[in-house]
Design an enzyme around this catalytic site. Structure first.
Site: not given
Ligand SMILES: *[C@@H]1O[C@H](CO)[C@@H](O)[C@H](O)[C@H]1NC(C)=O
Ligand SMILES: *[C@@H]1O[C@H](CO)[C@@H](O)[C@H](O)[C@H]1NC(C)=O
Length: 322
Positions: A17, A98, A134, A181, A159
């Site tokens: 992340d 996003e 997103k 989250f 998200t």
């Molecule tokens: C999807 O969005 C979240 C934030 O809400 C992010 O942390 C995550 O990495 C995203 N997933 C992908 C596979 O990009």
């Protein structure tokens, strides 16, 4: 002996992340994400300043007849795409991009923005299969995702998801992925209730994701659960078996050193045996249940406000280049 991280990787796809380029290079995640805060920070670094110039030049050449506001908006979208492209050069999987948080209550506006982002990626030679759009999990965001998935075959990552009905509405919209989250739910309970410490069995963020996972698997939804935003390794240990987990570099480091033997908590069989009951997440049900849920209402609003503020700062940075 194998580390907790190795045990988790046997049953769950683990994603680092981070949107930080150095960390992405170091941890080699399959997928990665961008957001206005990360892009704002990176745009100020010498190594990436040229991307801002490139985005502005692109907008000037394509939108010279448009208003300054439209030019800035196009340049900002282009900047997102140029950053996404840089990330895709170093990861094998998908990057999330996003939709402007100021469109969170505008279904048609969100769809138009997503289509234009996908078009900008296409101009850079990047197929939509490598992109996740997103969107905030407002009712409008979820309906925008439904249309993007079913009519345009564009995959979405939902998200700012804090609540069960939000998750059910996302599954009924057949979105590709939700990223609930966990840690932000925990934060809210620590701040607003007398109980200040939780473990993997009673953490409210963990319990929320467990309930969603069990519901999805019991009723055969294909939407994937990618739990995100962890505050400690207890939360992660409470969700082993989730489809995906996205974990910060610091917690990945802790899990790699931890030698505890940990059980798989989430399984399809366990979900099928759970007492989850089917609900209809219609618009009125979803909106009402969100309103009943002070935590989810607060956290969704706060998240949108924060991303909207970041989007404005990013636009300001871009505007200065015109
Ligand atoms: C999807 O969005 C979240 C934030 O809400 C992010 O942390 C995550 O990495 C995203 N997933 C992908 C596979 O990009
Ligand atoms: C949901 O999406 C998946 C993958 O995109 C697709 O295969 C499936 O047919 C969709 N289901 C419905 C009910 O639309």
């Amino acid at each position: 002996m194998s580390s907790v991280l190795d045990q988790i990787k046997k049953v769950t796809t683990v994603v680092a992340d981070t949107g930080d380029f150095q960390a992405i290079k170091q941890f080699q995640p399959t997928d990665a994400t961008t957001n206005p805060s990360l892009i704002l920070a990176a745009s100020k670094m010498d190594a990436y300043k040229h991307l801002v110039d490139e985005a502005v030049a692109y907008s000037k050449s394509r939108a010279s007849d448009k208003s300054r506001e439209e030019q800035i908006s196009l340049a900002t979208d282009k900047l997102f795409v140029l950053f996404g492209k840089q990330i895709l050069e170093i990861i094998p999987g998908r990057v999330s991009t996003e939709v402007d948080a100021r469109l969170s209550f505008d279904k048609e506006g969100s769809i138009a923005k997503a289509l234009s982002l996908i078009e900008l990626y296409k101009e850079e030679g990047i197929a939509k299969e490598r992109i996740l759009i997103k969107l905030a999990s407002t009712w409008e965001g979820i309906q925008a995702a439904k249309e993007l998935e079913s009519k345009h075959d564009i995959h979405c990552n939902m998200t700012l998801l804090f609540n069960f009905e939000q998750a059910v509405a996302c599954a009924e919209a057949n979105v590709t992925l939700i990223s609930p989250f966990v840690g932000r739910i925990y934060d809210w309970f620590c701040k607003n209730t007398d109980k200040k410490s939780y473990d993997r069995n009673d953490d409210p963020g963990v319990l929320s994701v467990k309930r969603i996972y069990n519901y999805y698997k019991k009723f055969g939804y294909t939407t994937q659960v990618m739990a995100a935003s962890f505050r400690n390794t207890e939360e992660i240990k409470g969700l082993i078996g989730s489809d995906l987990l996205t974990i910060s570099p610091a917690l990945l480091g802790e899990l790699a050193k931890d030698q505890e033997t940990v059980p798989v908590v989430l399984t399809v069989d366990g979900a099928k045996a759970s007492d989850a009951k089917k609900i209809e997440a219609t618009e009125s049900v979803t909106r009402f249940q969100m309103n009943e849920d002070a935590m989810a209402t607060d956290k969704l609003s706060e998240g949108i406000r924060k991303f909207a503020a970041d989007a404005r700062s990013l636009e300001k940075l871009v505007a200065e280049k015109f």
